[in-house]
Enzyme design. Sequence first.
Site, PDB file in Angstrom:
ATOM      1  N   SER A 127     -20.529 115.606 -55.215  1.00 22.32           N
ATOM      2  CA  SER A 127     -20.914 116.713 -55.499  1.00 22.32           C
ATOM      3  C   SER A 127     -21.033 117.409 -56.606  1.00 22.32           C
ATOM      4  CB  SER A 127     -19.498 115.785 -56.585  1.00 22.32           C
ATOM      5  OG  SER A 127     -19.597 116.608 -57.897  1.00 22.32           O
ATOM      6  N   TYR A 152     -22.145 108.784 -64.216  1.00 25.15           N
ATOM      7  CA  TYR A 152     -21.195 109.117 -62.520  1.00 25.15           C
ATOM      8  C   TYR A 152     -21.577 109.806 -61.810  1.00 25.15           C
ATOM      9  CZ  TYR A 152     -18.483 111.420 -59.229  1.00 25.15           C
ATOM     10  OH  TYR A 152     -17.409 112.208 -58.356  1.00 25.15           O
ATOM     11  N   LYS A 156     -24.203 109.899 -58.284  1.00 23.17           N
ATOM     12  CA  LYS A 156     -24.605 110.987 -57.112  1.00 23.17           C
ATOM     13  C   LYS A 156     -25.462 111.716 -56.113  1.00 23.17           C
ATOM     14  CE  LYS A 156     -19.862 110.564 -55.902  1.00 23.17           C
ATOM     15  NZ  LYS A 156     -19.048 109.983 -54.794  1.00 23.17           N
TER      16      LYS A 156
HETATM   17  P1  NAD Z   1     -10.631 107.575 -55.939  1.00 13.22           P
HETATM   18  O1  NAD Z   1     -10.200 106.694 -57.316  1.00 13.22           O
HETATM   19  O2  NAD Z   1      -8.658 108.383 -55.820  1.00 13.22           O
HETATM   20  O3  NAD Z   1     -10.531 107.262 -54.668  1.00 13.22           O
HETATM   21  C1  NAD Z   1     -11.657 105.735 -54.801  1.00 13.22           C
HETATM   22  C2  NAD Z   1     -11.498 104.795 -53.857  1.00 13.22           C
HETATM   23  O4  NAD Z   1     -12.291 103.951 -53.782  1.00 13.22           O
HETATM   24  C3  NAD Z   1     -10.033 104.208 -54.322  1.00 13.22           C
HETATM   25  O5  NAD Z   1      -8.546 103.381 -53.919  1.00 13.22           O
HETATM   26  C4  NAD Z   1     -10.663 103.238 -55.605  1.00 13.22           C
HETATM   27  O6  NAD Z   1      -9.735 101.406 -55.064  1.00 13.22           O
HETATM   28  C5  NAD Z   1     -11.488 102.328 -53.931  1.00 13.22           C
HETATM   29  N1  NAD Z   1     -13.015 101.634 -54.466  1.00 13.22           N
HETATM   30  C6  NAD Z   1     -13.755 102.528 -55.399  1.00 13.22           C
HETATM   31  N2  NAD Z   1     -15.301 101.667 -55.588  1.00 13.22           N
HETATM   32  C7  NAD Z   1     -15.202 100.009 -54.889  1.00 13.22           C
HETATM   33  C8  NAD Z   1     -15.538  99.411 -54.805  1.00 13.22           C
HETATM   34  N3  NAD Z   1     -16.559  98.859 -55.137  1.00 13.22           N
HETATM   35  N4  NAD Z   1     -14.713  98.213 -53.019  1.00 13.22           N
HETATM   36  C9  NAD Z   1     -13.380  98.397 -51.748  1.00 13.22           C
HETATM   37  N5  NAD Z   1     -13.339  99.747 -52.662  1.00 13.22           N
HETATM   38  C10 NAD Z   1     -13.241 100.674 -53.942  1.00 13.22           C
HETATM   39  O7  NAD Z   1     -11.205 109.428 -55.488  1.00 13.22           O
HETATM   40  P2  NAD Z   1     -11.029 110.634 -55.054  1.00 13.22           P
HETATM   41  O8  NAD Z   1     -10.858 111.842 -56.051  1.00 13.22           O
HETATM   42  O9  NAD Z   1     -10.367 110.213 -53.496  1.00 13.22           O
HETATM   43  O10 NAD Z   1     -12.451 110.812 -54.356  1.00 13.22           O
HETATM   44  C11 NAD Z   1     -13.372 110.658 -53.624  1.00 13.22           C
HETATM   45  C12 NAD Z   1     -14.728 110.333 -53.156  1.00 13.22           C
HETATM   46  O11 NAD Z   1     -14.991 111.460 -53.559  1.00 13.22           O
HETATM   47  C13 NAD Z   1     -15.308 109.627 -54.578  1.00 13.22           C
HETATM   48  O12 NAD Z   1     -17.002 109.061 -54.113  1.00 13.22           O
HETATM   49  C14 NAD Z   1     -15.612 110.608 -54.897  1.00 13.22           C
HETATM   50  O13 NAD Z   1     -16.614 110.228 -56.817  1.00 13.22           O
HETATM   51  C15 NAD Z   1     -15.454 111.599 -54.747  1.00 13.22           C
HETATM   52  N6  NAD Z   1     -15.521 113.172 -55.681  1.00 13.22           N
HETATM   53  C16 NAD Z   1     -14.548 113.626 -55.722  1.00 13.22           C
HETATM   54  C17 NAD Z   1     -14.306 114.378 -56.337  1.00 13.22           C
HETATM   55  C18 NAD Z   1     -12.997 114.474 -57.184  1.00 13.22           C
HETATM   56  O14 NAD Z   1     -12.688 115.412 -58.139  1.00 13.22           O
HETATM   57  N7  NAD Z   1     -12.262 114.166 -56.822  1.00 13.22           N
HETATM   58  C19 NAD Z   1     -15.216 115.427 -56.921  1.00 13.22           C
HETATM   59  C20 NAD Z   1     -16.411 114.876 -55.988  1.00 13.22           C
HETATM   60  C21 NAD Z   1     -16.487 113.972 -55.593  1.00 13.22           C
HETATM   61  N1  UFG Z   2      -9.285 121.974 -68.593  1.00  5.71           N
HETATM   62  C1  UFG Z   2      -8.246 121.917 -69.570  1.00  5.71           C
HETATM   63  N2  UFG Z   2      -7.457 120.876 -69.698  1.00  5.71           N
HETATM   64  C2  UFG Z   2      -7.064 119.812 -68.856  1.00  5.71           C
HETATM   65  C3  UFG Z   2      -7.920 119.574 -67.829  1.00  5.71           C
HETATM   66  C4  UFG Z   2      -9.032 120.454 -67.746  1.00  5.71           C
HETATM   67  O1  UFG Z   2      -8.306 122.874 -69.329  1.00  5.71           O
HETATM   68  O2  UFG Z   2      -6.597 119.004 -69.905  1.00  5.71           O
HETATM   69  C5  UFG Z   2     -10.670 122.063 -68.008  1.00  5.71           C
HETATM   70  C6  UFG Z   2     -11.716 122.109 -67.810  1.00  5.71           C
HETATM   71  O3  UFG Z   2     -12.527 122.032 -69.469  1.00  5.71           O
HETATM   72  C7  UFG Z   2     -12.698 122.328 -67.210  1.00  5.71           C
HETATM   73  C8  UFG Z   2     -11.605 123.003 -66.014  1.00  5.71           C
HETATM   74  O4  UFG Z   2     -10.025 122.112 -66.423  1.00  5.71           O
HETATM   75  O5  UFG Z   2     -12.636 123.112 -67.916  1.00  5.71           O
HETATM   76  C9  UFG Z   2     -11.569 121.653 -64.683  1.00  5.71           C
HETATM   77  O6  UFG Z   2     -11.955 120.100 -65.684  1.00  5.71           O
HETATM   78  P1  UFG Z   2     -11.372 119.041 -64.697  1.00  5.71           P
HETATM   79  O7  UFG Z   2     -11.851 117.564 -65.403  1.00  5.71           O
HETATM   80  O8  UFG Z   2     -10.256 119.318 -63.582  1.00  5.71           O
HETATM   81  O9  UFG Z   2     -12.643 119.261 -63.013  1.00  5.71           O
HETATM   82  P2  UFG Z   2     -13.988 118.887 -63.642  1.00  5.71           P
HETATM   83  O10 UFG Z   2     -14.662 120.510 -63.288  1.00  5.71           O
HETATM   84  O11 UFG Z   2     -14.880 118.674 -65.101  1.00  5.71           O
HETATM   85  O12 UFG Z   2     -14.748 118.042 -62.743  1.00  5.71           O
HETATM   86  C10 UFG Z   2     -14.739 117.017 -61.511  1.00  5.71           C
HETATM   87  C11 UFG Z   2     -14.398 115.916 -61.841  1.00  5.71           C
HETATM   88  C12 UFG Z   2     -16.031 115.762 -61.257  1.00  5.71           C
HETATM   89  C13 UFG Z   2     -16.265 116.543 -60.653  1.00  5.71           C
HETATM   90  C14 UFG Z   2     -16.184 117.973 -60.257  1.00  5.71           C
HETATM   91  C15 UFG Z   2     -17.047 118.137 -59.731  1.00  5.71           C
HETATM   92  O13 UFG Z   2     -13.765 115.385 -62.267  1.00  5.71           O
HETATM   93  O14 UFG Z   2     -15.887 114.116 -61.102  1.00  5.71           O
HETATM   94  O15 UFG Z   2     -15.021 117.930 -60.612  1.00  5.71           O
HETATM   95  O16 UFG Z   2     -16.614 118.039 -58.150  1.00  5.71           O
HETATM   96  F1  UFG Z   2     -17.957 115.950 -60.068  1.00  5.71           F
END
Ligand code: NAD
Ligand code: UFG
Length: 344
Positions: A127, A152, A156
């Site tokens: 991330s 969290y 990473k």
């Molecule tokens: P998500 O929660 O939709 O998907 C993650 C999946 O992993 C879920 O289906 C959950 O059931 C499964 N899981 C969690 N722990 C497990 C375990 N111990 N064993 C088996 N399954 C397990 O999340 P996502 O948004 O699809 O994110 C996927 C990956 O990308 C994650 O590693 C997350 O940290 C990373 N990531 C997400 C974002 C974002 O904003 N969505 C940003 C940066 C990185």
């Molecule tokens: N925001 C609002 N109102 C809301 C939700 C979010 O104004 O109801 C704003 C936040 O303050 C921020 C922006 O929208 O300025 C984005 O917020 P998000 O929560 O959607 O995303 P973040 O950038 O805070 O974090 C996300 C994931 C993290 C990941 C990061 C970088 O939640 O897990 O992106 O990949 F680490």
Amino acid sequence: MAKQILVTGGTGFIGSHTVVELQQAGYDVVIVDNLCNSKIETVDNIEKITGIRPQFECFDLTDVEKINAFFKKYTSIEAIIHFAALKAVGESVYKPLEYYRNNLNSLMNLLDCMKTYGVKNLVFSSSCTVYGQPDKLPVTENTPRKPAESPYGNTKAIAEDIMRDYAKANAEIGINCLALRYFNPIGAHPSALIGESPVGIPNNLVPYITQTAAGVREQLSIFGDDYNTPDGTCIRDFINVVDLAKAHVVAIDRLLSKKNKANYEYFNIGTGSGVSVMELVKAFEKSTGVKLNYKIVGRREGDIEKIWADTSLANNELGWKAEATIEDTLLFSWNWEKNCRGIK
Ligand code: NAD
Ligand code: UFG
């Protein structure tokens, strides 16, 4: 014979879109997910999109016995994409051990199995959170990492270090790890059959927007308009989830065709453009025609002011580039929300 790929977390948001892209690129996919943050119906919906049902195994990757039993059963896996993790930033502050245990033990168990069962390649979900608030924008892969703001985020950073050290220690047996540092993934599949399904009140901006538009939430709160940005709201690099999924296919192709230049590599995966929260809200209204009820409130604790990616390395080295427009991406999110809620 199609090459077999293990996708952990494959019923989750990014995982499910990646399974679709992998199948459409000719890979044979096995999903492992414990369904702690996703639904089994996703497997049916993947099949509806691609016409191919991925194999699915439900267990927790922190369970050493089960993960070993899995690799004894599936002996043809050539690469792993490891999405499975807990990802709620706020929750991780209150439950740090759950986050460290789940996210790091699952990774280390997989790495152990790679060596034991001869699987050489791993692609990992990292991330842009590892950069914190960078001193200079856009961020390149050479931008120094900053201490994590949350447990969290720290999982990473630690996971990246674990992979670097493990790949180095096992270079002679050909182990490769590749981390993709995602910026802000948004959107849904154009079919509206898969997308993001947050449990409870969404933390992330786009699910909050679509739920407000659907009338599930009364009002969107915009957290702060007094940042040092042109319109005062925070800036992010919002990356379409299908584009992001395609980056994983490219990463897998790279590792399987031995085109990687080091046995641990990492890439920024974003669009290369920053979009403010207010710009995103306006883009949503424009592309969907739905007026959003929103208000400006105080800043949210821990938010980064602005970040976006320099994607030159992914563009030039992986040959991957984000393609979707923000308007289309938001329309796909809205179509997914409508489909989930039965809205015409
Ligand atoms: P998500 O929660 O939709 O998907 C993650 C999946 O992993 C879920 O289906 C959950 O059931 C499964 N899981 C969690 N722990 C497990 C375990 N111990 N064993 C088996 N399954 C397990 O999340 P996502 O948004 O699809 O994110 C996927 C990956 O990308 C994650 O590693 C997350 O940290 C990373 N990531 C997400 C974002 C974002 O904003 N969505 C940003 C940066 C990185
Ligand atoms: N925001 C609002 N109102 C809301 C939700 C979010 O104004 O109801 C704003 C936040 O303050 C921020 C922006 O929208 O300025 C984005 O917020 P998000 O929560 O959607 O995303 P973040 O950038 O805070 O974090 C996300 C994931 C993290 C990941 C990061 C970088 O939640 O897990 O992106 O990949 F680490």
